[in-house]
Design a protein around this motif. Structure first.
Motif, PDB file in Angstrom:
ATOM      1  N   MET A 126      37.694  31.262  41.054  1.00 12.13           N
ATOM      2  CA  MET A 126      37.522  30.090  41.903  1.00 12.13           C
ATOM      3  C   MET A 126      38.232  30.251  43.256  1.00 12.13           C
ATOM      4  N   PRO A 127      39.537  30.528  43.281  1.00  9.97           N
ATOM      5  CA  PRO A 127      40.173  30.684  44.592  1.00  9.97           C
ATOM      6  C   PRO A 127      39.703  31.938  45.334  1.00  9.97           C
ATOM      7  N   ALA A 128      39.335  32.985  44.591  1.00  7.28           N
ATOM      8  CA  ALA A 128      38.866  34.204  45.255  1.00  7.28           C
ATOM      9  C   ALA A 128      37.577  33.921  46.022  1.00  7.28           C
ATOM     10  N   TYR A 129      36.637  33.282  45.372  1.00  7.48           N
ATOM     11  CA  TYR A 129      35.361  33.020  46.032  1.00  7.48           C
ATOM     12  C   TYR A 129      35.452  31.938  47.099  1.00  7.48           C
ATOM     13  N   ARG A 130      36.572  31.228  47.125  1.00  6.34           N
ATOM     14  CA  ARG A 130      36.835  30.272  48.210  1.00  6.34           C
ATOM     15  C   ARG A 130      37.595  30.924  49.356  1.00  6.34           C
ATOM     16  N   GLY A 131      37.897  32.225  49.201  1.00  4.55           N
ATOM     17  CA  GLY A 131      38.491  32.968  50.301  1.00  4.55           C
ATOM     18  C   GLY A 131      39.992  33.161  50.264  1.00  4.55           C
ATOM     19  N   HIS A 132      40.642  32.801  49.167  1.00  8.21           N
ATOM     20  CA  HIS A 132      42.091  33.010  49.070  1.00  8.21           C
ATOM     21  C   HIS A 132      42.354  34.517  48.999  1.00  8.21           C
ATOM     22  N   ALA A 133      43.085  35.037  49.983  1.00  6.03           N
ATOM     23  CA  ALA A 133      43.259  36.484  50.126  1.00  6.03           C
ATOM     24  C   ALA A 133      43.914  37.119  48.904  1.00  6.03           C
ATOM     25  N   ARG A 134      45.006  36.571  48.438  1.00  4.01           N
ATOM     26  CA  ARG A 134      45.714  37.156  47.303  1.00  4.01           C
ATOM     27  C   ARG A 134      44.857  37.070  46.039  1.00  4.01           C
ATOM     28  N   ALA A 135      44.090  35.988  45.891  1.00  2.00           N
ATOM     29  CA  ALA A 135      43.197  35.859  44.735  1.00  2.00           C
ATOM     30  C   ALA A 135      42.096  36.920  44.788  1.00  2.00           C
ATOM     31  N   ASN A 136      41.592  37.225  45.998  1.00  2.00           N
ATOM     32  CA  ASN A 136      40.605  38.294  46.133  1.00  2.00           C
ATOM     33  C   ASN A 136      41.186  39.613  45.649  1.00  2.00           C
ATOM     34  N   PHE A 137      42.406  39.900  46.065  1.00  6.73           N
ATOM     35  CA  PHE A 137      43.059  41.131  45.625  1.00  6.73           C
ATOM     36  C   PHE A 137      43.253  41.131  44.118  1.00  6.73           C
ATOM     37  N   ASN A 138      43.754  40.028  43.570  1.00  6.67           N
ATOM     38  CA  ASN A 138      44.014  39.960  42.130  1.00  6.67           C
ATOM     39  C   ASN A 138      42.733  40.116  41.313  1.00  6.67           C
ATOM     40  N   LEU A 139      41.657  39.497  41.757  1.00  7.62           N
ATOM     41  CA  LEU A 139      40.389  39.621  41.041  1.00  7.62           C
ATOM     42  C   LEU A 139      39.873  41.066  41.107  1.00  7.62           C
ATOM     43  N   ALA A 140      40.016  41.694  42.255  1.00 12.78           N
ATOM     44  CA  ALA A 140      39.618  43.102  42.376  1.00 12.78           C
ATOM     45  C   ALA A 140      40.433  43.960  41.414  1.00 12.78           C
ATOM     46  N   GLN A 141      41.723  43.657  41.308  1.00  9.86           N
ATOM     47  CA  GLN A 141      42.583  44.396  40.381  1.00  9.86           C
ATOM     48  C   GLN A 141      42.146  44.182  38.928  1.00  9.86           C
ATOM     49  N   ILE A 142      41.731  42.966  38.615  1.00 12.13           N
ATOM     50  CA  ILE A 142      41.232  42.679  37.264  1.00 12.13           C
ATOM     51  C   ILE A 142      40.001  43.542  36.974  1.00 12.13           C
ATOM     52  N   PHE A 143      39.062  43.586  37.932  1.00 14.57           N
ATOM     53  CA  PHE A 143      37.835  44.363  37.740  1.00 14.57           C
ATOM     54  C   PHE A 143      38.145  45.849  37.536  1.00 14.57           C
ATOM     55  N   THR A 144      39.001  46.394  38.397  1.00 12.85           N
ATOM     56  CA  THR A 144      39.265  47.834  38.331  1.00 12.85           C
ATOM     57  C   THR A 144      40.239  48.192  37.213  1.00 12.85           C
ATOM     58  N   GLY A 145      41.122  47.276  36.868  1.00 14.84           N
ATOM     59  CA  GLY A 145      42.073  47.538  35.791  1.00 14.84           C
ATOM     60  C   GLY A 145      41.435  47.505  34.418  1.00 14.84           C
ATOM     61  N   PRO A 155      34.281  44.680  47.952  1.00 11.07           N
ATOM     62  CA  PRO A 155      34.254  43.559  48.902  1.00 11.07           C
ATOM     63  C   PRO A 155      35.471  42.632  48.774  1.00 11.07           C
ATOM     64  N   LEU A 156      35.990  42.503  47.568  1.00  7.44           N
ATOM     65  CA  LEU A 156      37.176  41.671  47.362  1.00  7.44           C
ATOM     66  C   LEU A 156      38.405  42.322  47.978  1.00  7.44           C
ATOM     67  N   TYR A 157      38.558  43.629  47.769  1.00  9.04           N
ATOM     68  CA  TYR A 157      39.654  44.360  48.402  1.00  9.04           C
ATOM     69  C   TYR A 157      39.552  44.249  49.928  1.00  9.04           C
ATOM     70  N   GLU A 158      38.334  44.401  50.453  1.00  8.76           N
ATOM     71  CA  GLU A 158      38.145  44.353  51.911  1.00  8.76           C
ATOM     72  C   GLU A 158      38.528  42.995  52.485  1.00  8.76           C
ATOM     73  N   LYS A 159      38.124  41.917  51.818  1.00 10.02           N
ATOM     74  CA  LYS A 159      38.486  40.570  52.287  1.00 10.02           C
ATOM     75  C   LYS A 159      40.001  40.391  52.289  1.00 10.02           C
ATOM     76  N   ALA A 160      40.634  40.816  51.211  1.00 10.75           N
ATOM     77  CA  ALA A 160      42.088  40.666  51.106  1.00 10.75           C
ATOM     78  C   ALA A 160      42.794  41.542  52.138  1.00 10.75           C
ATOM     79  N   ALA A 161      42.306  42.757  52.335  1.00 12.52           N
ATOM     80  CA  ALA A 161      42.920  43.670  53.301  1.00 12.52           C
ATOM     81  C   ALA A 161      42.789  43.140  54.722  1.00 12.52           C
ATOM     82  N   GLU A 162      41.615  42.657  55.059  1.00 13.41           N
ATOM     83  CA  GLU A 162      41.401  42.095  56.405  1.00 13.41           C
ATOM     84  C   GLU A 162      42.276  40.870  56.636  1.00 13.41           C
ATOM     85  N   ALA A 163      42.586  40.152  55.562  1.00 10.10           N
ATOM     86  CA  ALA A 163      43.445  38.969  55.671  1.00 10.10           C
ATOM     87  C   ALA A 163      44.928  39.341  55.721  1.00 10.10           C
TER      88      ALA A 163
END
Length: 178
Positions: free
Chosen positions: A14-33, A46-54
């Protein structure tokens, strides 16, 4: 509460898809972990990229590794990886500072810059990073990017050694000092 990875992922979406940078990173980590495959890195990209750009340094470091190792991208790109390493290093991520220093010392992904490498090692070493302390010891011992300084080399070597870093070559060199 009981461990529930599926619920955790749902709550993170929910927060990742709303653009929360740290949530984007955490969700990406969940996927890759959960499943560290090329496909999962591609999904997480794309989640890593959004978080990195932020400005999330951990995401910038993850992108550097993705591009260096071609995980989720068609081929490795050391120049782009070094760009992300530099951003993560500037944002204070110690691991990125050390790795950027190594890349710069070797000329990987860009121009060889031993002096710049030493500055990144010094930042990480000041935080207690033993790899950076060892690299500074070696740079000072062998005059890499600077005039050799056995006193500084010895000082950095002692710090790294006392923290448990083993370097037999530096041990021998240190023992030879008066």
């Amino acid at each position: 509460v009981l461990k529930d990875p599926a619920a955790g992922e749902d709550f993170m979406m929910m927060p990742a898809y709303r653009g929360h940078a740290r949530a984007n990173f955490n969700l990406a980590q969940i996927f890759t972990g959960r499943r560290p495959t090329w496909a999962s890195f591609k999904r997480a990209l794309p989640l890593y990229e959004k978080a990195a750009e932020a400005g999330v340094p951990d995401a910038q470091y993850a992108l550097a590794n993705i591009h260096a190792e071609a995980q989720g991208v068609p081929h490795n790109n050391d120049e782009l990886a070094r760009k992300w390493l530099a951003r993560a290093a500037r944002n204070g991520l110690e691991a990125a500072q050390v790795e950027l220093g190594i890349w710069m010392a070797n000329g990987r992904g860009g121009v060889k810059d031993e002096d710049g490498a030493g500055r990144w090692f010094a930042q990480a070493a000041a935080k207690g990073n033993v790899v950076a302390q060892n690299r500074l010891a070696r740079m000072n011992a062998f005059g890499i990017g600077k005039t050799a300084d056995p006193i500084k080399a010895g000082a950095w070597h002692v710090l790294a050694s006392r923290a448990g870093f083993s370097d037999p070559e530096m041990d021998r060199l240190f023992q030879s000092l008066s």
